[in-house]
Scaffold this motif. Sequence first.
Motif, PDB file in Angstrom:
ATOM      1  N   UNK A 206      28.987  45.171  76.758  1.00  0.00           N
ATOM      2  CA  UNK A 206      28.267  44.090  76.458  1.00  0.00           C
ATOM      3  C   UNK A 206      27.168  44.028  77.552  1.00  0.00           C
ATOM      4  N   UNK A 207      26.903  44.769  78.438  1.00  0.00           N
ATOM      5  CA  UNK A 207      25.773  44.655  79.200  1.00  0.00           C
ATOM      6  C   UNK A 207      24.460  45.320  78.692  1.00  0.00           C
ATOM      7  N   UNK A 208      23.396  44.520  79.017  1.00  0.00           N
ATOM      8  CA  UNK A 208      22.017  44.878  78.467  1.00  0.00           C
ATOM      9  C   UNK A 208      21.080  45.641  79.282  1.00  0.00           C
ATOM     10  N   UNK A 210      21.258  48.629  80.540  1.00  0.00           N
ATOM     11  CA  UNK A 210      21.309  50.170  80.600  1.00  0.00           C
ATOM     12  C   UNK A 210      20.781  50.836  79.415  1.00  0.00           C
ATOM     13  N   UNK A 211      20.157  51.974  79.535  1.00  0.00           N
ATOM     14  CA  UNK A 211      19.894  52.563  78.177  1.00  0.00           C
ATOM     15  C   UNK A 211      20.907  53.072  77.222  1.00  0.00           C
ATOM     16  N   UNK A 212      20.692  52.688  76.050  1.00  0.00           N
ATOM     17  CA  UNK A 212      22.040  52.495  75.198  1.00  0.00           C
ATOM     18  C   UNK A 212      22.555  54.099  75.273  1.00  0.00           C
ATOM     19  N   UNK A 213      22.025  55.126  75.224  1.00  0.00           N
ATOM     20  CA  UNK A 213      22.526  56.250  75.191  1.00  0.00           C
ATOM     21  C   UNK A 213      23.428  56.506  76.379  1.00  0.00           C
ATOM     22  N   UNK A 214      23.014  56.022  77.461  1.00  0.00           N
ATOM     23  CA  UNK A 214      23.783  56.029  78.657  1.00  0.00           C
ATOM     24  C   UNK A 214      24.950  55.395  78.629  1.00  0.00           C
ATOM     25  N   UNK A 215      25.012  54.212  78.276  1.00  0.00           N
ATOM     26  CA  UNK A 215      26.156  53.456  77.807  1.00  0.00           C
ATOM     27  C   UNK A 215      27.203  53.994  76.954  1.00  0.00           C
ATOM     28  N   UNK A 216      26.313  54.512  75.918  1.00  0.00           N
ATOM     29  CA  UNK A 216      27.328  55.133  74.832  1.00  0.00           C
ATOM     30  C   UNK A 216      28.022  56.379  75.426  1.00  0.00           C
ATOM     31  N   UNK A 217      27.485  57.236  76.313  1.00  0.00           N
ATOM     32  CA  UNK A 217      28.170  58.316  77.067  1.00  0.00           C
ATOM     33  C   UNK A 217      29.079  58.176  78.087  1.00  0.00           C
ATOM     34  N   UNK A 218      28.801  56.906  78.757  1.00  0.00           N
ATOM     35  CA  UNK A 218      29.648  56.720  79.662  1.00  0.00           C
ATOM     36  C   UNK A 218      30.956  55.790  79.315  1.00  0.00           C
ATOM     37  N   UNK A 219      30.794  55.127  78.056  1.00  0.00           N
ATOM     38  CA  UNK A 219      31.804  54.083  77.467  1.00  0.00           C
ATOM     39  C   UNK A 219      32.798  55.197  76.795  1.00  0.00           C
ATOM     40  N   UNK A 220      32.049  56.421  76.103  1.00  0.00           N
ATOM     41  CA  UNK A 220      33.063  57.429  75.509  1.00  0.00           C
ATOM     42  C   UNK A 220      34.023  57.936  76.733  1.00  0.00           C
ATOM     43  N   UNK A 221      33.292  58.568  77.717  1.00  0.00           N
ATOM     44  CA  UNK A 221      33.919  59.209  78.583  1.00  0.00           C
ATOM     45  C   UNK A 221      35.091  58.105  79.444  1.00  0.00           C
ATOM     46  N   UNK A 222      34.652  56.989  79.525  1.00  0.00           N
ATOM     47  CA  UNK A 222      35.701  56.202  79.941  1.00  0.00           C
ATOM     48  C   UNK A 222      36.990  55.832  79.103  1.00  0.00           C
ATOM     49  N   UNK A 223      36.504  55.585  77.619  1.00  0.00           N
ATOM     50  CA  UNK A 223      37.602  55.509  76.724  1.00  0.00           C
ATOM     51  C   UNK A 223      38.722  56.811  76.874  1.00  0.00           C
ATOM     52  N   UNK A 224      37.806  58.081  76.837  1.00  0.00           N
ATOM     53  CA  UNK A 224      38.773  59.155  76.745  1.00  0.00           C
ATOM     54  C   UNK A 224      39.660  59.484  77.967  1.00  0.00           C
ATOM     55  N   UNK A 225      38.986  58.799  79.151  1.00  0.00           N
ATOM     56  CA  UNK A 225      39.850  58.691  80.274  1.00  0.00           C
ATOM     57  C   UNK A 225      41.151  57.891  80.371  1.00  0.00           C
TER      58      UNK A 225
END
Length: 399
Positions: A206-208, A210-225
């Motif tokens: 929900x943060x605004x 961050x660059x969306x692509x950065x947010x998407x990549x980190x969120x993906x990695x966190x979910x996988x972790x």
Amino acid sequence: MVSDSVAVPALTYTEHDWVVEHPEASRTVRQRENGPYRRPTVSSIAELALALPGSVAASVDESTQELSRFDVYATTRLGIGELAPMAAILLRTESASSSHIEQITAGARQIALAELGESTAENAALVVRNTHAMEAALRLADDLDEAAILQMHAELLADEPDWAGRYRDSLVWVGGSKYGPRSASHVGPSHEEIPSLIGDLVTFLRRTDLPPLVQAAVAHAQLETIHPFADGNGRTGRALVHAVLRHSGIVARATAPVSAGLLRDTESYFDALTQYRAGDAGPIIETFAAASRFAARSGLQLVDDLHEQVVASSAALDGIRSDAAAHRAVPLLVGQPVLTVRFLQDALQLPERAAFRAIETLVERGVLEDRSGRARGRVYQHPGILAVLDDYAAGLRRS
């Protein structure tokens, strides 16, 4: 760390004992697999400060611009008001690529048949369910909360009611042995921690700032972790990426085949996830930036190739009234290159006889062909569109 690294909290570990309970385990297996293993503790990212080096920021910016250009181009190229047929096939292409990363493969014809309920191929059905998960991700993009993530997973594993839309209630691990986690490449945190970790992830989403692509990549990695599910974590995590891109407006109407970019080098993708867990988000951000550039560029060609098929099919109907059902069916073939009379009836709200005549016309003009070999319940296909989709997938495998 090297200059293009992006610091994030590394996993910390505690040691636990594992005792094999698998009924098929032999004495040798038990001797090998029983013993200590390391279980991670996953840190909060809700308020994580991400300092992007210039090279990473530039890469992300370039990828973001290319994704936006792709979205505009895909929307205007076909000239379709709601973009439904093109959106459907791009979404299905992305779903097939995401599934392929998990070693789930199916050809374009089988996937299209599965959409109609006409295929018995298990992998094709799995791709279709992955498509439904991505559809849920896009539908819920404006409200990315815990319920949305669970709904994506529920759509993905709709045929597994014991698991669908539910967090795991036991330990999971990636790689190694099925008998235990001691040789795994990654072990998920304790299942008791999952609700709070997902809540933290939702706050991050929900943060605004961050660059969306950065947010998407980190969120993906966190979910996988976190690995919150017994199965389907990777596909749910890649669906989440598209929800972030849709919510941000970068890819507002089409679906860029980002997983196709990841599929070209899965070793680097999995290695980037490992480096994220070790405290560096730079590789996973760059992996998604590179995959996004590939998605945008290859997606443009895919759109052009599909557009050529639409133009050629329309030209084959020269001399037939422009408002005839056969003409109206042509755009639908992009999204559903295999169809039945019943499908066309429902899609165009036609009487059965009118739908049948339209298909007869398309067959006579060489747009469709009957490859079902049936006297009743025939299935018709557009060979050109299927060839475009299969060629695209084959190019990824060659890469």
